[in-house]
Design a protein around this motif. Structure first.
Motif, PDB file in Angstrom:
ATOM      1  N   ASN A  31       0.860  -1.177   0.000  1.00  0.00           N
ATOM      2  CA  ASN A  31       0.000   0.000   0.000  1.00  0.00           C
ATOM      3  C   ASN A  31       0.900   1.230   0.000  1.00  0.00           C
ATOM      4  O   ASN A  31       2.085   1.141   0.263  1.00  0.00           O
ATOM      5  N   ARG A  32       0.295   2.365  -0.259  1.00  0.00           N
ATOM      6  CA  ARG A  32       1.100   3.588  -0.217  1.00  0.00           C
ATOM      7  C   ARG A  32       0.365   4.675   0.544  1.00  0.00           C
ATOM      8  O   ARG A  32      -0.852   4.693   0.628  1.00  0.00           O
ATOM      9  N   THR A  33       1.176   5.560   1.095  1.00  0.00           N
ATOM     10  CA  THR A  33       0.671   6.725   1.804  1.00  0.00           C
ATOM     11  C   THR A  33       1.684   7.846   1.601  1.00  0.00           C
ATOM     12  O   THR A  33       2.746   7.635   1.041  1.00  0.00           O
ATOM     13  N   THR A  34       1.352   9.012   2.064  1.00  0.00           N
ATOM     14  CA  THR A  34       2.273  10.135   1.968  1.00  0.00           C
ATOM     15  C   THR A  34       2.998  10.304   3.294  1.00  0.00           C
ATOM     16  O   THR A  34       2.384  10.246   4.355  1.00  0.00           O
ATOM     17  N   GLY A  35       4.280  10.496   3.208  1.00  0.00           N
ATOM     18  CA  GLY A  35       5.091  10.738   4.392  1.00  0.00           C
ATOM     19  C   GLY A  35       5.846  12.041   4.240  1.00  0.00           C
ATOM     20  O   GLY A  35       5.660  12.774   3.261  1.00  0.00           O
ATOM     21  N   GLU A  69       7.839   5.961  12.080  1.00  0.00           N
ATOM     22  CA  GLU A  69       9.068   6.591  11.611  1.00  0.00           C
ATOM     23  C   GLU A  69       9.975   5.484  11.087  1.00  0.00           C
ATOM     24  O   GLU A  69      10.063   4.407  11.682  1.00  0.00           O
ATOM     25  N   SER A  70      10.633   5.739   9.975  1.00  0.00           N
ATOM     26  CA  SER A  70      11.507   4.737   9.388  1.00  0.00           C
ATOM     27  C   SER A  70      12.687   5.419   8.709  1.00  0.00           C
ATOM     28  O   SER A  70      12.662   6.622   8.456  1.00  0.00           O
ATOM     29  N   SER A  71      13.692   4.606   8.402  1.00  0.00           N
ATOM     30  CA  SER A  71      14.845   5.109   7.644  1.00  0.00           C
ATOM     31  C   SER A  71      15.160   4.177   6.479  1.00  0.00           C
ATOM     32  O   SER A  71      16.212   4.292   5.869  1.00  0.00           O
ATOM     33  N   ARG A  72      14.245   3.257   6.177  1.00  0.00           N
ATOM     34  CA  ARG A  72      14.473   2.339   5.053  1.00  0.00           C
ATOM     35  C   ARG A  72      14.168   3.044   3.750  1.00  0.00           C
ATOM     36  O   ARG A  72      13.063   3.522   3.537  1.00  0.00           O
ATOM     37  N   ILE A  73      15.150   3.083   2.873  1.00  0.00           N
ATOM     38  CA  ILE A  73      14.931   3.678   1.561  1.00  0.00           C
ATOM     39  C   ILE A  73      14.467   2.598   0.594  1.00  0.00           C
ATOM     40  O   ILE A  73      13.438   2.741  -0.051  1.00  0.00           O
ATOM     41  N   VAL A 101       5.384   6.793   0.527  1.00  0.00           N
ATOM     42  CA  VAL A 101       5.890   5.708   1.367  1.00  0.00           C
ATOM     43  C   VAL A 101       5.108   4.447   1.006  1.00  0.00           C
ATOM     44  O   VAL A 101       3.881   4.453   0.993  1.00  0.00           O
ATOM     45  N   TYR A 102       5.823   3.389   0.684  1.00  0.00           N
ATOM     46  CA  TYR A 102       5.215   2.094   0.396  1.00  0.00           C
ATOM     47  C   TYR A 102       5.329   1.238   1.651  1.00  0.00           C
ATOM     48  O   TYR A 102       6.408   1.147   2.237  1.00  0.00           O
ATOM     49  N   PRO A 108       2.433  -2.368   8.788  1.00  0.00           N
ATOM     50  CA  PRO A 108       2.737  -1.012   8.302  1.00  0.00           C
ATOM     51  C   PRO A 108       4.096  -0.461   8.738  1.00  0.00           C
ATOM     52  O   PRO A 108       4.575   0.507   8.162  1.00  0.00           O
ATOM     53  N   GLU A 109       4.723  -1.076   9.742  1.00  0.00           N
ATOM     54  CA  GLU A 109       6.067  -0.629  10.128  1.00  0.00           C
ATOM     55  C   GLU A 109       7.100  -0.990   9.066  1.00  0.00           C
ATOM     56  O   GLU A 109       8.167  -0.384   9.014  1.00  0.00           O
ATOM     57  N   GLU A 110       6.798  -1.955   8.222  1.00  0.00           N
ATOM     58  CA  GLU A 110       7.685  -2.328   7.125  1.00  0.00           C
ATOM     59  C   GLU A 110       7.413  -1.382   5.971  1.00  0.00           C
ATOM     60  O   GLU A 110       6.408  -1.492   5.280  1.00  0.00           O
ATOM     61  N   SER A 111       8.305  -0.433   5.773  1.00  0.00           N
ATOM     62  CA  SER A 111       8.065   0.592   4.770  1.00  0.00           C
ATOM     63  C   SER A 111       9.323   0.881   3.969  1.00  0.00           C
ATOM     64  O   SER A 111      10.438   0.587   4.404  1.00  0.00           O
TER      65      SER A 111
END
Length: 117
Positions: A31-35, A69-73, A101-102, A108-111
């Motif tokens: 899924n996608r959302t805006t971050g 919050e994440s730092s995975r690109i 953000v996918y 959902p923490e996996e982004s």
């Protein structure tokens, strides 16, 4: 075996490991959302004769009222041997700017910011 051959063998082993034991979701499975980008930097690791440049991007996003919050690109973390390459990579991520953000629907923490088609 010289250093080049050792590095090449290590890289091929890593690619084989990833292809056999790691499965990454396709873009169509996410899924996608805006971050929003909240932090960005280039940091170094390694030794004086083999400096590596890493890109760190932190972003926040919301899914079903929950904030993350994440730092995975992307699926894997990469480094650059040349600082200019890291600078080019980080340029697309501006502070306080919206990003797509996918995320995994079941977790959902996996982004990720970048995913394969």
């Amino acid at each position: 075996m010289n250093l080049f051959q050792i590095r090449r063998m290590w890289l091929l082993t890593a690619i084989l490991f990833v292809s056999l034991y790691c499965s990454f979701p396709l873009k169509s499975e996410l899924n996608r959302t805006t971050g929003k980008i909240i932090h960005r930097e280039i940091y170094t690791s390694g030794f004086s004769n083999s400096t590596r440049y890493h890109v760190l991007i932190k972003y926040i996003y919301e899914v079903n009222g929950n904030k993350f919050e994440s730092s995975r690109i992307g699926y894997m973390r990469f480094f650059y041997s040349i600082r200019e390459s890291a600078e080019k990579s980080i340029e697309q991520y501006k502070l306080d700017r919206p990003v797509t953000v996918y995320y995994a629907p079941k977790d959902p923490e996996e982004s990720y910011l970048e995913v394969d088609d």
